[in-house]
Design a protein around this motif. Structure first.
Motif, PDB file in Angstrom:
ATOM      1  N   MET A  80       0.833  -1.200   0.000  1.00 35.73           N
ATOM      2  CA  MET A  80       0.000   0.000   0.000  1.00 35.73           C
ATOM      3  C   MET A  80       0.867   1.249   0.000  1.00 35.73           C
ATOM      4  O   MET A  80       1.896   1.306   0.661  1.00 35.73           O
ATOM      5  CB  MET A  80      -0.915  -0.015   1.221  1.00 35.73           C
ATOM      6  CG  MET A  80      -2.017   1.013   1.177  1.00 35.73           C
ATOM      7  SD  MET A  80      -3.384   0.500   2.225  1.00 35.73           S
ATOM      8  CE  MET A  80      -4.410   1.963   2.200  1.00 35.73           C
ATOM      9  N   PHE A  82       0.614   5.428   0.661  1.00 38.01           N
ATOM     10  CA  PHE A  82      -0.287   6.377   1.303  1.00 38.01           C
ATOM     11  C   PHE A  82      -0.057   7.798   0.805  1.00 38.01           C
ATOM     12  O   PHE A  82       1.012   8.134   0.301  1.00 38.01           O
ATOM     13  CB  PHE A  82      -0.082   6.352   2.818  1.00 38.01           C
ATOM     14  CG  PHE A  82      -0.400   5.036   3.440  1.00 38.01           C
ATOM     15  CD1 PHE A  82      -1.684   4.755   3.870  1.00 38.01           C
ATOM     16  CD2 PHE A  82       0.578   4.077   3.591  1.00 38.01           C
ATOM     17  CE1 PHE A  82      -1.983   3.531   4.445  1.00 38.01           C
ATOM     18  CE2 PHE A  82       0.289   2.854   4.166  1.00 38.01           C
ATOM     19  CZ  PHE A  82      -0.990   2.583   4.593  1.00 38.01           C
ATOM     20  N   GLN A  83      -1.078   8.624   1.027  1.00 38.54           N
ATOM     21  CA  GLN A  83      -0.990  10.021   0.603  1.00 38.54           C
ATOM     22  C   GLN A  83       0.150  10.755   1.299  1.00 38.54           C
ATOM     23  O   GLN A  83       0.908  11.479   0.691  1.00 38.54           O
ATOM     24  CB  GLN A  83      -2.319  10.723   0.904  1.00 38.54           C
ATOM     25  CG  GLN A  83      -2.276  12.198   0.558  1.00 38.54           C
ATOM     26  CD  GLN A  83      -3.607  12.873   0.823  1.00 38.54           C
ATOM     27  OE1 GLN A  83      -4.580  12.236   1.179  1.00 38.54           O
ATOM     28  NE2 GLN A  83      -3.641  14.165   0.639  1.00 38.54           N
ATOM     29  N   ASP A 159      -3.462   5.008  -2.059  1.00 38.89           N
ATOM     30  CA  ASP A 159      -4.457   5.876  -1.418  1.00 38.89           C
ATOM     31  C   ASP A 159      -4.079   7.332  -1.676  1.00 38.89           C
ATOM     32  O   ASP A 159      -3.281   7.912  -0.949  1.00 38.89           O
ATOM     33  CB  ASP A 159      -4.508   5.589   0.088  1.00 38.89           C
ATOM     34  CG  ASP A 159      -5.707   6.250   0.741  1.00 38.89           C
ATOM     35  OD1 ASP A 159      -6.445   6.964   0.033  1.00 38.89           O
ATOM     36  OD2 ASP A 159      -5.898   6.059   1.952  1.00 38.89           O
TER      37      ASP A 159
END
Lengths: 362, 313
Positions: A80, A82-83, A159
């Protein structure tokens, strides 16, 4: 087309608040799927559910044919990004990349090999000994992608990875993500509120609102034939021109009557027969309106230029028709002074027609 | 025209241009003796004097002999500097039957403060981390109870705790006192750590979970190295709080384990014999030296930690 990620009847409630309701989604192997929506539409929540960071209330999640509904995030075969990058601030880039592998007790030789490969793909070899604080935003996000890369996973989750970057870096990294997807051919699920990212990156886009997928299709379909009023208004910048009116007849042909101005519908590919007097919303994109171009088959109406917004390649005109402001996109070199009277030609074959009540496409 | 920049223009002609260029330019001049500055620095100076004067009197008195003190000039510097009172306060002042000065109390306090600080911070930081990141069923209720605990007056709990410690067989021991300090430090420290960990980006925690790290790995490898400022704050709060504690020290221990504060009180308030002001002053400064030292060494970190906890939240 084998399924890589499969979400079946997924529901998520926070107490009494229902965030996702009975959501089904099949994502093919190697597909780049973008979850697009305004903030609070549940797109990040859905991604967190797939990652296993949120416990779902009901339903099932399959990744690579394996039921991972109750699995820990690390056992789901996902990486993942992330922002906020979420790099471990006290570790060097190298440690950031290898942390997950060390936790999983991967042999050091293998760790070195994978870190070297990820660093090469993302071209961050010179940064390996630095701390995240010594990196620029773009470099940090590259490292964050690298952290997903070393895990050697089937599914990448993004994300809003580019939202913290400035415009120039964003477009650079966007291309890079696309290139990465083309070379790795992994399944990627990408959450964003930026329609440009969605349209440029996606194989398919899922437009979400209120925890429900409004339309799931390839970018051109989403752009060209939006399923409902929300999707039509959400996609496209400047957004689609909407005219409220009702179905009528003129000279024996079906028309939309917008405050006395009639739009001939005989070229519109309607899905169902239109009823006389039905309240509808007509949507026409700014580039589907011609200015002073006598092309065969257009519905023509006179209008007056109010404001001109030159943007280099394009020129955006704001005009008024039937008391409503409308925007028209024309070529950049064609200039119009305010108050110039013009003739607008509407390309009804590319237009969209929605029921005013259900807001669905007709 | 002292300004060489505008001079060149003047030569070129045009009076209007010169007028324009000779106006205000560059940094605005600052007067050091403006009313505002006098006000600010005056106030600061008075406040500083107000706090420093008692300290000055204490230091000066502790360096005088008794005859000089009896002259009554408390502000005058010592004519003849003597360290006798300091030595006496440390090693031979009498409290009751013991005549080994404050040194015994000092070591007792060290033996109380260090374990209490370490244990309470260790537990509270784990508590705070669990409450901030691992929302378990009932965690909000647990947190509320803990916070309410911070508002219950100590006096209410003293007698029950005496009974509990007695039943456990550790009443009057250092162990008992350490446990009491650890428990009473828990609410405020847990709150402190929880708020700090909540202020750290949640995505960091998520990233660590995807990397496969568990409860302890995330705590030790990710959270702990990022939390130095808040640990310093907690350490200062605990060291000064426990070191300065008097009530628990006197209630929960026996005379041979009295902490330094209790012993100081016994020295200063002893009713027999002559009041040795110089010894009392020296003893007081000795007792206060530890918190003072801690503040001096870690003051900057303390401010940074408080700011980190407050602003980011």
């Amino acid at each position: 087309m084998t399924s890589s990620v499969s979400i079946r009847d997924l529901s998520l409630n926070f107490g009494a608040v229902s965030v996702l309701q009975h959501l089904d989604l099949e994502i093919a192997d190697g597909e780049f799927l973008v979850l697009l929506g305004a903030s609070g539409c549940g797109k990040s929540t859905l991604l967190n559910c797939i990652a296993g960071l949120l416990d779902i209330s009901d339903g099932q999640i399959f990744i690579k044919g394996k039921n991972v509904t109750w699995e820990e995030p690390k056992d789901r075969g996902i990486g993942m990004v992330f922002q906020s990058y979420a790099l471990y601030p006290q570790m060097t880039v190298e440690k950031n990349l290898s942390f997950g592998l060390q936790v999983a007790k991967v042999p050091q030789v293998e760790i070195d090999k994978r870190v070297a490969r990820a660093a090469e793909i993302l071209q961050i070899q010179p940064l390996l000994k630095r701390k995240p604080a010594e990196l620029s935003g773009g470099q940090r996000q590259r490292v964050a992608i690298g952290r997903a890369l070393v895990r050697d996973v089937d599914v990448f989750l993004f994300d809003e990875p580019l939202s913290n970057l400035d415009a120039k870096l964003r477009s650079e990294l966007r291309v890079e993500i696309k290139r990465l997807h083309q070379s790795l051919k992994n399944t990627m699920i990408y959450v964003t509120h930026d329609q440009i990212e969605a349209l440029t990156l996606a194989d398919r886009i899922a437009v979400m609102k209120g925890g429900v997928i409004q339309q799931l299709a390839d970018p051109m379909t989403i752009y060209g034939t939006p399923e409902n009023l929300f999707v039509a208004g959400f996609i496209g910048s400047p957004s689609m021109n909407f005219f409220r009116g009702s179905i009528g007849r003129k000279d024996g042909r079906p028309v939309v009557d917008v405050g006395g101005v009639a739009f001939d519908l005989s070229r519109y590919p309607s899905r169902a027969p239109l009823k006389d007097g039905q309240a509808v919303v007509l949507g026409v994109r700014p580039e589907h309106i011609r200015v002073d171009e006598p092309v065969e088959g257009l519905v023509s109406h006179p209008a007056t230029v109010e404001i001109e917004e030159p943007m280099g390649a394009d020129n955006l005109l704001w005009l008024k028709l039937a008391g409503q402001p409308i925007s028209v996109r024309i070529a950049g070199q064609r200039r119009y002074a305010p108050n110039t009277p013009v003739t607008l030609g509407f390309d009804m074959a590319s237009a969209s027609l929605f029921d005013a009540g259900t807001e669905n496409r007709l | 025209m002292a300004n060489p920049g505008s001079l060149a223009i003047t030569v070129a002609g045009a009076d209007a241009v010169r007028d324009e260029l000779s106006g205000p330019r560059g940094r605005r001049p600052q007067r050091s003796f403006s009313g505002r500055n006098i006000m600010i620095y005056g106030t600061l100076l008075i406040a500083a004097l107000y706090y420093l004067l008692p300290l000055y009197v204490m230091v000066v008195t502790s360096l005088k002999g008794m005859p000089e003190i009896r002259l009554g000039n408390i502000f005058s510097p010592p004519v003849e500097i003597t360290f006798e009172p300091w030595a006496k306060a440390w090693a031979s002042a009498c409290t009751g039957l013991n005549c080994d000065g404050l040194s015994r109390g000092f070591w007792n306090s060290v033996r109380i403060t260090i374990p209490s600080t370490v244990i309470s911070i260790a537990i509270a930081s784990i508590n705070g981390y669990a409450l901030a990141n691992w929302r378990f069923k009932g965690s909000e209720v647990f947190f509320t109870i803990l916070i309410v605990g911070a508002f219950i007056p100590y006096q209410v709990m003293i007698y029950p705790i005496v009974i509990v410690l007695r039943e456990m067989g550790i009443y009057g021991t250092l162990t008992g006192l350490v446990i009491v300090h650890t428990i009473f430090g828990m609410p405020i420290l847990t709150l402190l750590f929880r708020n700090y960990f909540v202020s750290l980006p949640e995505e960091l925690f998520k990233a660590a979970r995807i990397d496969g790290a568990g409860f302890w790995t995330i705590y030790l490898k990710i959270m702990l190295p990022m939390s130095l400022p808040i640990f310093v704050v907690a350490m200062i709060l605990q060291i000064t709080g426990i070191w300065n504690d008097f009530l628990f020290g006197v209630v929960f221990t026996r005379p041979e384990y009295y902490p330094m504060t209790v012993q100081l009180n016994n020295i200063v308030n002893s009713v027999q014999g002559v009041k040795e002001y110089n010894v009392n002053m020296a003893a007081t400064i000795l007792t206060g030296a530890v918190p003072l030292f801690v503040y001096f060494v870690s003051g900057r970190l303390f401010v940074r930690g408080i700011a980190a906890g407050a602003v980011k939240g």
